[in-house]
Scaffold this active site. Structure first.
Site, PDB file in Angstrom:
ATOM      1  N   HIS A 187       1.011  -1.192   0.112  1.00 39.72           N
ATOM      2  CA  HIS A 187      -0.042   0.123   0.129  1.00 39.72           C
ATOM      3  C   HIS A 187       0.813   0.993  -0.038  1.00 39.72           C
ATOM      4  O   HIS A 187       1.885   1.263   0.583  1.00 39.72           O
ATOM      5  CB  HIS A 187      -0.987  -0.028   1.135  1.00 39.72           C
ATOM      6  CG  HIS A 187      -0.330  -0.231   2.424  1.00 39.72           C
ATOM      7  ND1 HIS A 187       0.119  -1.507   3.136  1.00 39.72           N
ATOM      8  CD2 HIS A 187      -0.034   0.688   3.453  1.00 39.72           C
ATOM      9  CE1 HIS A 187       0.711  -1.509   4.050  1.00 39.72           C
ATOM     10  NE2 HIS A 187       0.644  -0.197   4.584  1.00 39.72           N
ATOM     11  N   HIS A 190       0.888   5.161   1.151  1.00 37.85           N
ATOM     12  CA  HIS A 190       0.148   6.206   1.957  1.00 37.85           C
ATOM     13  C   HIS A 190       0.152   7.555   1.050  1.00 37.85           C
ATOM     14  O   HIS A 190       1.443   7.942   0.942  1.00 37.85           O
ATOM     15  CB  HIS A 190       0.933   6.345   3.097  1.00 37.85           C
ATOM     16  CG  HIS A 190       0.917   5.280   4.187  1.00 37.85           C
ATOM     17  ND1 HIS A 190      -0.078   5.210   5.375  1.00 37.85           N
ATOM     18  CD2 HIS A 190       1.700   4.135   4.359  1.00 37.85           C
ATOM     19  CE1 HIS A 190       0.436   4.097   6.059  1.00 37.85           C
ATOM     20  NE2 HIS A 190       1.280   3.437   5.362  1.00 37.85           N
TER      21      HIS A 190
HETATM   22  P1  5GP Z   1       1.309   0.343   7.597  1.00 37.36           P
HETATM   23  O1  5GP Z   1       1.685   0.613   8.960  1.00 37.36           O
HETATM   24  O2  5GP Z   1       1.633  -1.181   7.254  1.00 37.36           O
HETATM   25  O3  5GP Z   1       2.362   1.155   6.401  1.00 37.36           O
HETATM   26  O4  5GP Z   1       0.159   1.102   7.285  1.00 37.36           O
HETATM   27  C1  5GP Z   1      -1.226   0.337   7.349  1.00 37.36           C
HETATM   28  C2  5GP Z   1      -1.893   1.315   7.477  1.00 37.36           C
HETATM   29  O5  5GP Z   1      -3.471   0.789   7.470  1.00 37.36           O
HETATM   30  C3  5GP Z   1      -1.852   2.074   8.929  1.00 37.36           C
HETATM   31  O6  5GP Z   1      -2.055   3.467   8.772  1.00 37.36           O
HETATM   32  C4  5GP Z   1      -3.449   2.001   9.460  1.00 37.36           C
HETATM   33  O7  5GP Z   1      -3.884   2.972  10.087  1.00 37.36           O
HETATM   34  C5  5GP Z   1      -4.299   1.355   8.407  1.00 37.36           C
HETATM   35  N1  5GP Z   1      -5.266   0.501   8.513  1.00 37.36           N
HETATM   36  C6  5GP Z   1      -5.322  -0.446   9.115  1.00 37.36           C
HETATM   37  N2  5GP Z   1      -6.424  -1.186   9.300  1.00 37.36           N
HETATM   38  C7  5GP Z   1      -7.526  -0.337   8.820  1.00 37.36           C
HETATM   39  C8  5GP Z   1      -8.787  -0.450   8.662  1.00 37.36           C
HETATM   40  O8  5GP Z   1      -9.420  -1.104   8.987  1.00 37.36           O
HETATM   41  N3  5GP Z   1      -9.359   0.621   7.865  1.00 37.36           N
HETATM   42  C9  5GP Z   1      -8.669   1.553   7.431  1.00 37.36           C
HETATM   43  N4  5GP Z   1      -9.267   2.712   6.605  1.00 37.36           N
HETATM   44  N5  5GP Z   1      -7.332   1.686   7.726  1.00 37.36           N
HETATM   45  C10 5GP Z   1      -6.527   0.750   8.259  1.00 37.36           C
END
Ligand code: 5GP
Length: 134
Positions: A118, A120
């Site tokens: 993903h 951001h």
């Molecule tokens: P990472 O930490 O892997 O780069 O980012 C994962 C992102 O997914 C985090 O910023 C977290 O807030 C988001 N996230 C996790 N679970 C959910 C969810 O159920 N709904 C939404 N909209 N975002 C989520």
């Protein structure tokens, strides 16, 4: 260790298991999210824990091997390129003409907590640099 760091360490333990993630449920519409853009390849929706006025996640609808950017191969070029183009479409839609940041967290040291690639898209405010370097 911060909360984000410990979440990332826990997630890394399952990284190569092929286990579905929360994003599979989001793609299947089993968990509601605020979708800002969707096409055949990508889904873009607002992050549940926003870090800035605009914080959108862009994900490929089919994860395949792309649990993480560290798994990217030649055959993923189209998907990865498409996700970047979508990130810019989202930025335009969100009026981020003054600038924004695209972040891809990779692996436990990169604080990745969801093993479905993903991007951001973060903006709507003056951001600082460098990001989280100890
Ligand atoms: P990472 O930490 O892997 O780069 O980012 C994962 C992102 O997914 C985090 O910023 C977290 O807030 C988001 N996230 C996790 N679970 C959910 C969810 O159920 N709904 C939404 N909209 N975002 C989520």
């Amino acid at each position: 260790m911060s909360d984000e760091q410990s979440k990332a360490q826990e997630a890394a333990a399952l990284a190569d298991s092929g286990a579905p993630t929360i994003f599979d449920k989001i793609i299947a519409k089993e968990i509601p999210v605020d979708v800002v853009y969707e096409d055949d390849v990508c889904l873009a929706f607002r992050d549940i824990s926003k870090l800035a006025p605009t914080h959108v996640l862009v994900i490929p609808k089919v994860r395949g091997n792309l649990t993480s950017l560290s798994k990217a191969e030649e055959s993923d070029k189209d998907t990865l390129g498409h996700c970047l183009v979508v990130a810019n479409k989202v930025a335009k839609q969100e009026n981020l003409g003054e600038g924004y940041r695209v972040v891809v967290n990779v692996g436990p040291n990169g604080c990745q907590s969801v093993y479905h690639l993903h991007l951001h898209v973060i903006g709507g405010v003056q951001l600082t640099w460098p990001p989280g370097v100890p």
